[in-house]
Design a protein around this motif. Structure first.
Motif, PDB file in Angstrom:
ATOM      1  N   PHE A   1      68.633  17.304  -9.321  1.00 32.51           N
ATOM      2  CA  PHE A   1      68.935  16.336 -10.727  1.00 32.51           C
ATOM      3  C   PHE A   1      67.940  15.228 -11.235  1.00 32.51           C
ATOM      4  N   LEU A   2      68.107  14.685 -12.591  1.00 34.77           N
ATOM      5  CA  LEU A   2      67.656  12.952 -12.355  1.00 34.77           C
ATOM      6  C   LEU A   2      69.290  12.774 -13.717  1.00 34.77           C
ATOM      7  N   ILE A   3      68.430  11.370 -12.308  1.00 38.04           N
ATOM      8  CA  ILE A   3      69.640  10.487 -12.755  1.00 38.04           C
ATOM      9  C   ILE A   3      68.966   8.527 -13.223  1.00 38.04           C
ATOM     10  N   ASP A   4      70.111   8.827 -14.277  1.00 37.87           N
ATOM     11  CA  ASP A   4      69.721   6.620 -14.363  1.00 37.87           C
ATOM     12  C   ASP A   4      69.931   6.162 -13.668  1.00 37.87           C
ATOM     13  N   PRO A   5      68.603   5.292 -13.222  1.00 34.59           N
ATOM     14  CA  PRO A   5      68.487   4.403 -12.194  1.00 34.59           C
ATOM     15  C   PRO A   5      69.299   2.723 -12.486  1.00 34.59           C
ATOM     16  N   LEU A   6      69.678   2.474 -14.012  1.00 36.93           N
ATOM     17  CA  LEU A   6      70.824   1.555 -13.875  1.00 36.93           C
ATOM     18  C   LEU A   6      72.145   1.398 -13.820  1.00 36.93           C
ATOM     19  N   THR A   7      72.619   3.006 -14.387  1.00 31.00           N
ATOM     20  CA  THR A   7      74.007   3.233 -14.423  1.00 31.00           C
ATOM     21  C   THR A   7      74.577   4.320 -13.403  1.00 31.00           C
ATOM     22  N   GLY A   8      73.473   5.212 -12.422  1.00 33.80           N
ATOM     23  CA  GLY A   8      73.467   6.054 -11.673  1.00 33.80           C
ATOM     24  C   GLY A   8      74.538   7.659 -12.672  1.00 33.80           C
ATOM     25  N   ARG A   9      74.220   7.636 -14.024  1.00 34.25           N
ATOM     26  CA  ARG A   9      74.741   8.619 -14.597  1.00 34.25           C
ATOM     27  C   ARG A   9      73.489   9.841 -13.775  1.00 34.25           C
ATOM     28  N   GLU A  10      74.316  10.833 -14.780  1.00 40.98           N
ATOM     29  CA  GLU A  10      73.210  12.421 -14.779  1.00 40.98           C
ATOM     30  C   GLU A  10      72.219  12.485 -16.104  1.00 40.98           C
ATOM     31  N   VAL A  11      71.239  11.965 -16.114  1.00 49.48           N
ATOM     32  CA  VAL A  11      70.564  12.384 -17.856  1.00 49.48           C
ATOM     33  C   VAL A  11      69.795  13.303 -17.848  1.00 49.48           C
TER      34      VAL A  11
ATOM     35  N   ASN B   1      59.203  19.859  -7.355  1.00 48.34           N
ATOM     36  CA  ASN B   1      58.679  19.887  -6.427  1.00 48.34           C
ATOM     37  C   ASN B   1      57.233  18.878  -7.238  1.00 48.34           C
ATOM     38  N   ALA B   2      57.608  19.262  -8.390  1.00 47.54           N
ATOM     39  CA  ALA B   2      56.305  18.981  -9.904  1.00 47.54           C
ATOM     40  C   ALA B   2      56.533  17.216  -9.424  1.00 47.54           C
ATOM     41  N   LEU B   3      58.008  17.500  -9.811  1.00 43.81           N
ATOM     42  CA  LEU B   3      57.975  15.764 -10.513  1.00 43.81           C
ATOM     43  C   LEU B   3      58.083  14.858  -9.404  1.00 43.81           C
ATOM     44  N   ARG B   4      58.809  15.414  -7.512  1.00 41.61           N
ATOM     45  CA  ARG B   4      58.342  14.644  -6.735  1.00 41.61           C
ATOM     46  C   ARG B   4      56.594  14.509  -6.109  1.00 41.61           C
ATOM     47  N   ASN B   5      56.056  15.906  -6.040  1.00 41.40           N
ATOM     48  CA  ASN B   5      54.868  15.266  -6.216  1.00 41.40           C
ATOM     49  C   ASN B   5      53.766  13.868  -6.681  1.00 41.40           C
ATOM     50  N   GLU B   6      54.551  14.330  -8.819  1.00 43.57           N
ATOM     51  CA  GLU B   6      54.037  12.407  -9.732  1.00 43.57           C
ATOM     52  C   GLU B   6      54.412  11.088  -8.792  1.00 43.57           C
ATOM     53  N   ALA B   7      55.555  11.061  -8.070  1.00 39.11           N
ATOM     54  CA  ALA B   7      55.796  10.087  -8.131  1.00 39.11           C
ATOM     55  C   ALA B   7      54.625   9.021  -7.334  1.00 39.11           C
TER      56      ALA B   7
END
Length: 283
Positions: free
Chosen positions: A156-166, A177-183
């Motif tokens: 999932f991707l989560i909004d860091p200000l609210t915790g809601r799933e975006v 894995n692609a997203l994590r490698n870009e972090a």
């Protein structure tokens, strides 16, 4: 100052602009993180009571904004996370500090709790997910589940200000894995410089080099007259060959105080005798 490999602290007062903050008797200052706004977040443990709590300071002045904040589940879950002991720090976003618990009987992290320590409040909590990466505008997280008898992860991707799933990414690990490698790594993202480890003829060294200045911590095994090891750890700030400041971080300890100092925004931060946080302006 050194003589035959031994260490003697000069006992200097803190330079102008320096500050110190005491975490309490029996405390072990365990983790530090920084927010862009100048807030310094920390986790401290009290091993004898098996409890942990959070604190928040102004990084420039050491002014305490919050102390002894106990992380609870929030809403209908008033019990402390991790039995009040097994918690850790993940990352920061804006003025929020993100914390985690642990899976039962496992070192793997579980749950994300976002705390506004400057206000002393819990912004949101998601005990159902685990943190994977801070992507800036979102948090990459996952849920562990079993499908057809096999373990898998749902991303999932989560909004860091609210915790809601975006966004629900699903179970395919390729995009995850692609997203994590870009972090960006936490050290780079928070602008923290950590020491490198080495050895000299007398023992262990840790060093941070900043232009013409060097911060060095010398860890020396000393004889206490008994059968157990005793370690002294002394920090020295030098400009070239000139000693500017020196302080004992710990003495007669059962283990050397490795990885107990860092530099951020031209300020040195170090943990003294486990209970005290000290900061010096290097500019």
């Amino acid at each position: 100052m050194m003589a035959n490999g031994s260490i003697v602290s000069s006992g200097q007062s803190l330079p102008e602009g320096g500050w110190s903050w005491h975490g309490g008797s029996g405390a072990m200052i365990w983790q530090l993180m920084f927010a862009d706004s100048g807030l310094l977040f920390g986790l401290k443990r009290f091993p004898e009571q098996r409890r942990a709590s959070l604190f928040c300071l102004d990084s420039e002045t050491g002014r305490m904004l919050c102390d002894d904040f106990v992380l609870t589940g929030g809403a209908d879950f008033a019990e402390p996370v991790g039995d009040g002991w097994m918690i850790g720090l993940e990352t920061t976003h804006s003025n929020l500090l993100f914390c985690h618990g642990f899976q039962p009987g496992s070192p793997e992290h579980q749950g994300i709790w976002a705390v506004d320590l400057a206000e002393g409040t819990l912004a949101w909590g998601r005990p159902d997910v685990a943190f994977a990466a801070n992507l800036g505008e979102s948090v990459l997280a996952y849920k562990s589940r079993v499908f057809a008898g096999f373990p898998e992860r749902d991303y999932f991707l989560i909004d860091p200000l609210t915790g809601r799933e975006v966004e629900h990414i699903g179970t395919d690990p390729e995009r995850f894995n692609a997203l994590r490698n870009e972090a960006v790594g936490e050290e780079e993202r928070q602008g923290v410089v950590l020491p490198s480890a080495g050895m000299d003829e007398f023992g262990h060294l840790e060093t941070i080099r900043l232009g013409g200045s060097t911060v060095t911590v010398m860890h020396r095994l000393v004889s206490g007259g008994g059968t157990e090891n005793a370690w002294n750890s002394v920090l020295a700030l030098n400009a070239g060959d000139r000693l500017l400041f020196e302080d004992t971080m710990g003495q007669a300890g059962a283990a050397p105080l490795f990885n107990n100092f860092l530099v951020r925004d031209q300020r040195l931060y170090y943990i003294k005798e486990r209970e005290m946080l000290v900061s010096i302006d290097l500019s």
